[in-house]
Design a protein around this motif. Structure first.
Motif, mmCIF file in Angstrom:
data_model
loop_
_atom_site.group_PDB
_atom_site.id
_atom_site.type_symbol
_atom_site.label_atom_id
_atom_site.label_comp_id
_atom_site.label_asym_id
_atom_site.label_seq_id
_atom_site.Cartn_x
_atom_site.Cartn_y
_atom_site.Cartn_z
ATOM 1 N N LYS A 1 0.820 -1.209 0.000
ATOM 2 C CA LYS A 1 0.000 0.000 0.000
ATOM 3 C C LYS A 1 0.855 1.260 0.000
ATOM 4 C CE LYS A 1 -3.658 -2.302 2.677
ATOM 5 N NZ LYS A 1 -4.728 -2.257 1.664
ATOM 6 N N GLY A 2 2.004 1.215 0.633
ATOM 7 C CA GLY A 2 2.825 2.404 0.799
ATOM 8 C C GLY A 2 3.673 2.712 -0.422
ATOM 9 N N PRO A 3 4.527 3.742 -0.310
ATOM 10 C CA PRO A 3 5.387 4.125 -1.425
ATOM 11 C C PRO A 3 6.639 3.256 -1.535
ATOM 12 C CG PRO A 3 5.717 5.631 0.396
ATOM 13 C CD PRO A 3 4.611 4.696 0.816
ATOM 14 N N TYR A 4 6.866 2.369 -0.552
ATOM 15 C CA TYR A 4 8.048 1.505 -0.557
ATOM 16 C C TYR A 4 7.628 0.039 -0.644
ATOM 17 C CZ TYR A 4 10.595 5.641 0.916
ATOM 18 O OH TYR A 4 11.134 6.902 0.963
ATOM 19 N N GLN A 5 8.442 -0.736 -1.295
ATOM 20 C CA GLN A 5 8.116 -2.151 -1.451
ATOM 21 C C GLN A 5 8.099 -2.846 -0.101
ATOM 22 O OE1 GLN A 5 9.462 -4.042 -4.821
ATOM 23 N NE2 GLN A 5 9.598 -6.075 -3.986
ATOM 24 N N ASP A 6 7.074 -3.651 0.101
ATOM 25 C CA ASP A 6 6.974 -4.505 1.281
ATOM 26 C C ASP A 6 8.062 -5.571 1.157
ATOM 27 O OD1 ASP A 6 6.345 -6.442 3.123
ATOM 28 O OD2 ASP A 6 4.239 -6.615 2.574
ATOM 29 N N LEU A 7 8.977 -5.637 2.117
ATOM 30 C CA LEU A 7 10.129 -6.533 2.012
ATOM 31 C C LEU A 7 9.918 -7.877 2.693
ATOM 32 C CD1 LEU A 7 13.007 -3.973 2.723
ATOM 33 C CD2 LEU A 7 12.074 -4.692 0.527
ATOM 34 N N ILE A 8 8.766 -8.082 3.311
ATOM 35 C CA ILE A 8 8.574 -9.266 4.144
ATOM 36 C C ILE A 8 7.681 -10.318 3.502
ATOM 37 C CG2 ILE A 8 7.820 -10.120 6.394
ATOM 38 C CD1 ILE A 8 10.324 -8.315 6.399
ATOM 39 N N ASN A 9 6.512 -9.917 3.015
ATOM 40 C CA ASN A 9 5.532 -10.891 2.553
ATOM 41 C C ASN A 9 6.009 -11.650 1.319
ATOM 42 O OD1 ASN A 9 3.200 -10.539 4.419
ATOM 43 N ND2 ASN A 9 3.393 -8.429 3.716
ATOM 44 N N SER A 10 5.532 -12.863 1.178
ATOM 45 C CA SER A 10 6.062 -13.777 0.164
ATOM 46 C C SER A 10 5.795 -13.306 -1.255
ATOM 47 C CB SER A 10 5.456 -15.177 0.354
ATOM 48 O OG SER A 10 4.050 -15.131 0.213
#
Length: 618
Positions: free
Chosen positions: A380-389
């Motif tokens: 959702k945010g402006p940065y890539q989610d680094l955790i979810n698969s």
């Protein structure tokens, strides 16, 4: 010779693609049985048969990010298997799908081309479909050439007692010359796109010319560089000039027809818009593509690249982009903040801003909602989610190729590009640069036409050759060549990124091992991402729920790793730690695939003939 029974062969050719996950408008066949006595007497018979051959050429997604995994372009949390050969003994597989499938497809094409004499009238319509068949055979032999080098060349339908059944391997330059011959036939027989019987999305004259530039550059540069480096893959007595000149002649003809007509999208999306069209039939510079239409139940599963890509660009790929003033960073006056992704992107070639998602665009979900309803599995945010698969985890979120118009998660209208003008222009420019004949006029009608799409500063031959910059072989360059050749290599990397060319480029330049051996890819600057994802206020403001916060926070050594200051999605793999071995390929073996051992055994046992194995394999 045994008599061929037409009906089973034609049925096989016409229905082989129907079990695939997607259908195509070309896959609609007559329900009546086909008679051996009457079929192939009319142009429409050839059309019907050739329609059944299309999905062996079409169907693969144009932007296949995973196809560059293992190179210095792409980073995922799973290493590229082709470049993880530390323990490979060199034992060949028994079978190989490329070998088996391509020869099956070639047999089908040989049958239709062997039936030309049955035509009652050889008119323009018949010529169009015969030309398409020549193109398709060239396509399949090129796949074999890239995988195996020289292979047995068969241009007729063989029977169980045919002498050619145990034909030994022809040389790679012979195979390449036969591919060029087929393409020359296709060029002579087919119409230009949307003229005559070459109505989109049928194969057309532009497609054959573009493929000829690809084949000519590929084989010409392979022969040139492997001879120069004296590798085991060289072609004795060949310097590549024959095929490089074929690429140039095809490029001249294509440029004379197409000129500067190249698709340009909306302002700020000039490059980005090219890769998510629902219909390329009237798009300038897209010659061959796979068409989909949900309303006609002709669709495919949306590209995961819409939201994640399963990975992203490497730091090396990102920093290979020229600065916004058209110069390499070492001689540029552009200033940026390396700790801020938006600053890095804004300071470079405008294509970067349309290839990667910049935080300057705001929350990704909000931008995506301009195009589709309730997109799933997105950051959702402006940065890539680094955790979810489902995320790429490297920080450089891919924006190029976004599927922004699917009806639902199982039905995508987006067409897939197979051949486009920009690649042909770069093939032409590189061939001329290797030959040493490139001029500013050549650059203006190739590289600068491509750059004009996004308003990028023009490439000047004189200025580029005067730059005092280094071109390390470890980054895919030729340190012994003129700057202009290396700038064309850079241009190719940038314009065609994620389109599955990088590995083959490194192989034909004879520098595969120089780039990948010991290579340990990293992603974006880590601290910027930690500052966002560990700030609950910012994450909640992006639209996440309180209950999601703990699952998004970054913890070094727990759910995220770094090398130096940069994100390392491969941190749990010992080969990709700071002291790890990185990637490895055997330079005396891994430029070509192994000939399947079942084929070798079959030749020896049934034909008493030796089918030679490729170097380094047994």
């Amino acid at each position: 010779m045994k008599r061929i029974i037409l009906y089973p062969l034609v049925v096989a050719a016409l229905i082989f693609s129907m079990a695939a996950c997607e259908d195509d408008f070309l896959d609609r066949y007559p329900e009546d049985a086909i008679s051996d006595a009457t079929f192939f007497t009319k142009a429409t018979d050839f059309k019907t048969y050739v329609n059944g051959l299309y999905n062996n050429v079409l169907g693969a997604a144009h932007i296949v990010s995973g196809g560059e995994n293992g190179t210095d372009n792409f980073l995922s949390d799973s290493p590229g298997s082709s470049e993880m050969q530390h323990s490979n003994s060199g034992a060949a597989n028994q079978t190989n799908n490329t070998w088996n499938n391509r020869y099956s497809y070639i047999r089908q094409v040989n049958y239709v081309l062997g039936s030309k004499d049955k035509l009652e009238a050889r008119d323009d319509e018949a010529n169009q479909y015969i030309g398409e068949a020549h193109f398709i055979r060239a396509w399949h032999y090129f796949e074999l050439l890239q995988a195996f080098g020289g292979v047995p060349y068969i241009d007729q339908v063989l029977e169980t007692d045919s002498e050619e059944l145990f034909k030994t391997r022809d040389s790679r330059d012979f195979i390449a010359s036969k591919i060029i011959q087929d393409l020359d036939s296709a060029i002579a027989l087919m119409n230009w796109k949307n003229q005559g019987f070459a109505t989109a999305p049928r194969i057309n004259k532009e497609s054959a010319l573009a493929l000829k530039t690809r084949v000519g550059l590929y084989e010409g540069s392979w022969e040139y560089y492997h001879s120069k480096e004296n590798t085991v893959f060289k072609v004795s007595g060949k310097d590549g000039s024959e095929f490089l000149n074929q690429a140039v002649s095809a490029g001249d003809m294509l440029i004379a027809q197409q000129g500067t007509n190249i698709y340009k999208g909306r302002a700020g999306y000039e490059y980005y818009d090219l890769f998510n069209r629902q219909d390329y039939s009237t798009i300038d510079g897209v010659f061959l593509y796979q068409h989909y239409d949900v309303l006609l139940s002709v669709s495919h599963t949306p590209n995961a690249g819409a939201t994640s890509y399963g990975g992203g660009l490497t730091k090396d790929a990102v920093y290979s982009y020229l600065m916004a003033d058209g110069k390499p960073e070492s001689v540029s006056s552009e200033v940026y903040d390396y700790t801020q992704l938006a600053s890095i992107i804004a300071a470079r070639d405008p294509r970067m801003d349309q290839t990667l998602y910049s935080p300057a665009r705001g929350n990704f979900e909000n931008v995506l909602l301009e195009f589709m309803t309730a997109p799933e599995n997105i950051s959702k945010g402006p940065y890539q989610d680094l955790i979810n698969s489902y995320t790429g985890k490297g920080g450089y979120k891919v924006w190029k190729g976004l599927r922004n118009h699917y009806v639902d998660k199982w039905g995508d209208n987006g067409d897939d590009i197979m051949l486009r003008y920009a690649e042909a222009l770069l093939n032409y420019a590189e061939a001329k640069a290797i030959l040493g004949t490139i001029t500013q006029s050549d650059i203006d009608k190739t590289v600068n036409v491509i750059r004009d799409r996004v308003g990028m500063v023009h490439l000047s031959l004189a200025e580029a050759n005067a730059w005092s910059v280094s071109y390390p072989v470890s980054e895919g360059y030729d340190p012994t060549a003129a700057n202009i050749l290396n700038e064309i290599r850079r241009e190719r990397r940038v314009e065609l990124v994620l389109e599955n060319y990088r590995r083959d480029d490194l192989k034909r330049w004879a520098i595969y091992e120089d780039v990948v051996n010991g290579y340990k890819p990293v992603g974006a600057y880590y601290q910027e991402f930690e500052d966002f994802w560990n700030d609950d206020t910012r994450v909640l403001a992006a639209g996440y729920a309180q209950s999601q916060l703990s699952g998004l926070r970054l913890s070094l050594g727990q759910n995220i790793g770094v090398t130096g200051e940069d994100i390392n999605p491969l941190w749990k793999n010992a080969d990709f730690t700071e002291t790890g071995r990185g990637y490895y390929i055997d330079p005396g073996r891994d430029y070509l695939d192994a000939i399947p051992t079942k084929e070798i055994d079959f030749y020896e046992q049934k034909g008493g003939v030796t089918l030679e194995q490729n170097p380094g394999w047994f």
